[in-house]
Design a protein around this motif. Sequence first.
Motif, PDB file in Angstrom:
ATOM      1  N   TYR A 101       0.263   2.670   1.530  1.00 14.70           N
ATOM      2  CA  TYR A 101      -0.418   3.006   0.275  1.00 14.70           C
ATOM      3  C   TYR A 101       0.036   4.352  -0.263  1.00 14.70           C
ATOM      4  CZ  TYR A 101      -4.262   2.678  -3.074  1.00 14.70           C
ATOM      5  OH  TYR A 101      -4.989   2.577  -4.227  1.00 14.70           O
ATOM      6  N   GLY A 102       0.562   5.207   0.642  1.00 15.18           N
ATOM      7  CA  GLY A 102       1.129   6.462   0.170  1.00 15.18           C
ATOM      8  C   GLY A 102       0.473   7.726   0.688  1.00 15.18           C
ATOM      9  N   TYR A 103      -0.499   7.619   1.592  1.00 14.91           N
ATOM     10  CA  TYR A 103      -1.111   8.822   2.143  1.00 14.91           C
ATOM     11  C   TYR A 103      -0.132   9.497   3.102  1.00 14.91           C
ATOM     12  CZ  TYR A 103      -5.502   7.077   0.228  1.00 14.91           C
ATOM     13  OH  TYR A 103      -6.477   6.636  -0.614  1.00 14.91           O
TER      14      TYR A 103
ATOM     15  N   ARG B 212       4.455   0.880  -1.151  1.00 12.73           N
ATOM     16  CA  ARG B 212       3.234   0.292  -1.709  1.00 12.73           C
ATOM     17  C   ARG B 212       3.308  -1.242  -1.708  1.00 12.73           C
ATOM     18  NH1 ARG B 212      -0.971   2.232  -5.201  1.00 12.73           N
ATOM     19  NH2 ARG B 212      -0.291   4.300  -4.536  1.00 12.73           N
ATOM     20  N   SER B 213       4.512  -1.797  -1.880  1.00  7.41           N
ATOM     21  CA  SER B 213       4.672  -3.258  -1.936  1.00  7.41           C
ATOM     22  C   SER B 213       4.336  -3.935  -0.616  1.00  7.41           C
ATOM     23  CB  SER B 213       6.108  -3.614  -2.338  1.00  7.41           C
ATOM     24  OG  SER B 213       7.033  -3.145  -1.365  1.00  7.41           O
ATOM     25  N   LEU B 214       4.327  -3.160   0.485  1.00  9.86           N
ATOM     26  CA  LEU B 214       4.047  -3.739   1.800  1.00  9.86           C
ATOM     27  C   LEU B 214       2.550  -3.822   2.107  1.00  9.86           C
ATOM     28  CD1 LEU B 214       6.840  -1.994   3.922  1.00  9.86           C
ATOM     29  CD2 LEU B 214       6.844  -4.305   2.958  1.00  9.86           C
ATOM     30  N   VAL B 215       1.718  -3.262   1.222  1.00  6.08           N
ATOM     31  CA  VAL B 215       0.270  -3.342   1.435  1.00  6.08           C
ATOM     32  C   VAL B 215      -0.168  -4.803   1.529  1.00  6.08           C
ATOM     33  CG1 VAL B 215      -1.977  -2.888   0.366  1.00  6.08           C
ATOM     34  CG2 VAL B 215      -0.212  -1.119   0.364  1.00  6.08           C
ATOM     35  N   LYS B 216       0.533  -5.684   0.817  1.00  5.17           N
ATOM     36  CA  LYS B 216       0.190  -7.113   0.802  1.00  5.17           C
ATOM     37  C   LYS B 216       0.289  -7.748   2.184  1.00  5.17           C
ATOM     38  CE  LYS B 216       4.857  -8.850  -0.215  1.00  5.17           C
ATOM     39  NZ  LYS B 216       5.444  -7.808   0.579  1.00  5.17           N
ATOM     40  N   ASP B 217       1.024  -7.115   3.108  1.00  7.21           N
ATOM     41  CA  ASP B 217       1.268  -7.719   4.417  1.00  7.21           C
ATOM     42  C   ASP B 217       0.200  -7.404   5.453  1.00  7.21           C
ATOM     43  OD1 ASP B 217       3.588  -9.132   3.789  1.00  7.21           O
ATOM     44  OD2 ASP B 217       4.852  -7.374   4.086  1.00  7.21           O
TER      45      ASP B 217
END
Length: 709
Positions: free
Chosen positions: A580-582, A603-608
């Motif tokens: 998410y970027g923290y 960020r695109s990997l949050v879906k996983d």
Amino acid sequence: MAKHNVVFSFLVSLFLASLIPLVCDATKSGDESNKLHIVYMGSLPKEASYSPSSHHLSLLQHVVDGSDIENRLVQSYKRSFNGFAVVLNDQQREKLVGMKGVVSVFPSQESWDFLGLPQSFKRDQTIESGLVIGVIDSGIWPESESFNDKGLAPITKKWRGVCDGGVNFSCNKKIIGARFYAVGDVSARDKFGHGTHTSSIVGGREVNDVSFYGLANGIARGGIPSSRITAYKSCNDFGTCTNDAILAAFDDAIADGVDVITISLGAHNAIDFLSDSISIGSFHAMENGILTVHSVGNTGPVPSSVCSVSPWLFSVAATTTDRKFIDKIILGNGQTFIGKSINTIPSNDTKFSIAVHNAQACPIRGNASPEKCDCMEKNMVKGKLVLSGSPSGQLFSFTSGAIGVILNASQYDFDASLVTKNLTLKLESKDFVQVQYYKNSTSYPVAEILKSEIFHDTGAPRIISAPGVEILTAYSPLNSPSMDISDNRKVKYTILSGTSMSCPHAAGVVGYVKSFHPDWSPAAIKSAIMTTTTPVKGTYDDLVGEFAYGSGNINPKQAIEPGLVYDITKQDYVQMLCNYGYSAEKIKQISGDNSSCHGTSERSLVKDINYPAIVVPILKHLHVKVHRTVTNVGFPNSTYKATLIHRNPEIMISVEREVLSFKSLNEKQSFVVNVVGGEKLNQTLFSSSLVWSDGTHNVKSPIIVHISL
């Protein structure tokens, strides 16, 4: 202290406008920028020599005058996670933000037998009686019969909490713990009613012959009647809640050893994790094996209106039940229309004249009160039924002496009947127009509003997730059932609607599943409930399907035997926060261990993250892969086949590994969902479902595709 729009997640009448509470002002004389802030510092360090209180004071000594620290420090969180609440001005806040060990600093805002779980259902009373439900709300009314402890076994030895209920408050073997935090409170006693209502939904004892003035007579009981309840009063007697008090409740509930937390409070919209007390508290509850059930808010089905978005929370919306409160209006010409209200006043064949309220002629300007609005002449509406096309007309009409109000209900709010002091009836627009026509075409229009009655609704459930509309349970006798300050009725049980009511229903099911699977993680329990739901009936926008209705309506019987679960570990959530970027430093503080970000953080990997629902952001022509892993909790030797339910041929969805074969319990198998957007797409949201079935278990996951055109 600055005021913010944060509310209880349940539906109330417009009369609540006259009861809007104010938080005790934390502003010191001569400094308008002083506000109550929460300083979040992540997990507690594991060193035995570490003293949270000393560390908090040490930090404050660098930003606040030493003689003033004691007056400014409001809360110190030191039992389950690390942080404190303190009054700061903007300059002091900026200094703290940059200090080592501080994760975030943010203002403490204000917060506000249909399920298939009959009395005869399969239960383990011994295990259930050992479950402790933590209710973070407006307190509890301990004398309610719903909280009697007759026949309950001694309190479980694992309980580490206390009964610190304050003035005129005592616990028993049912209410085993109580604490209160709101400024000015002297007791955990509930004077507002909301906390008593939610507590009795999740764990109230069976009470016979309960009704609301004769309506809905029957047995009142909670989802797990033999469980224990501990009340954490984070909201004051006016129903105002603050984030600092909510975090204090989480800090205590986790350390006290509760098994489930239910919190029917929330903001109007989603808040960043590091500025959201409920997300922070529930994260630390999750890492201690506690699932937090949370209301999603009551502004649906408006898009993007869900306030509860952290994946470790169990976010719950509200459904109707098959018991419906209806009311009828009979016009002078004999026409009868069915509307919605909870009206306890018999009509006695009395008909009243009909008047009309013109909302455009009486706007609300600034802070003008209804009493000062002189555009509606009282002699035009006094003693009459007033037709109002706008909800604001309800308040104006009654303050002008109307005997009753007939409202034009939108399609979104017609399902819920509300308790009101005066005659109030909501009509669907088509019926409201017919009453308008009658009024305009008749020289002396009159009508009679009957007493409400019960109707069996075969169309239920509508909306989503767990029962939350027109729920009859325990209440505080110190507050009126309609929340109208002029309503002097006092009741022990009343009817409320909203996600505040569905939240403890879901918490009851969480406790029920946990009683059969005490070793399951919070994520596994959540997955079992989400993937075994029954379909709901679409009433608003079938085009967006699961995006509007969620996973479905909770099915407790199936949830204890889900077949497969999507489990998520603390490390999985940590990796999601990385993606998410923290920053790595903040991630380490939040996790409290050596957790680090693995691989590329995008960020695109949050879906996983291994969530039971699949959300896919996609552009036209792009191919997106979503990874998931399931754990076998059904039959040791079993084979599951995948079925995809499509609704748009322009979205191509497929599953890599359409067959999963298991040889033992707790074995894990992974698969990939492929999504490709077609060229002729003309909508931005698309929904589908993936079902894994072995012939006995059907494990269903909604798929939401968000398309950027």
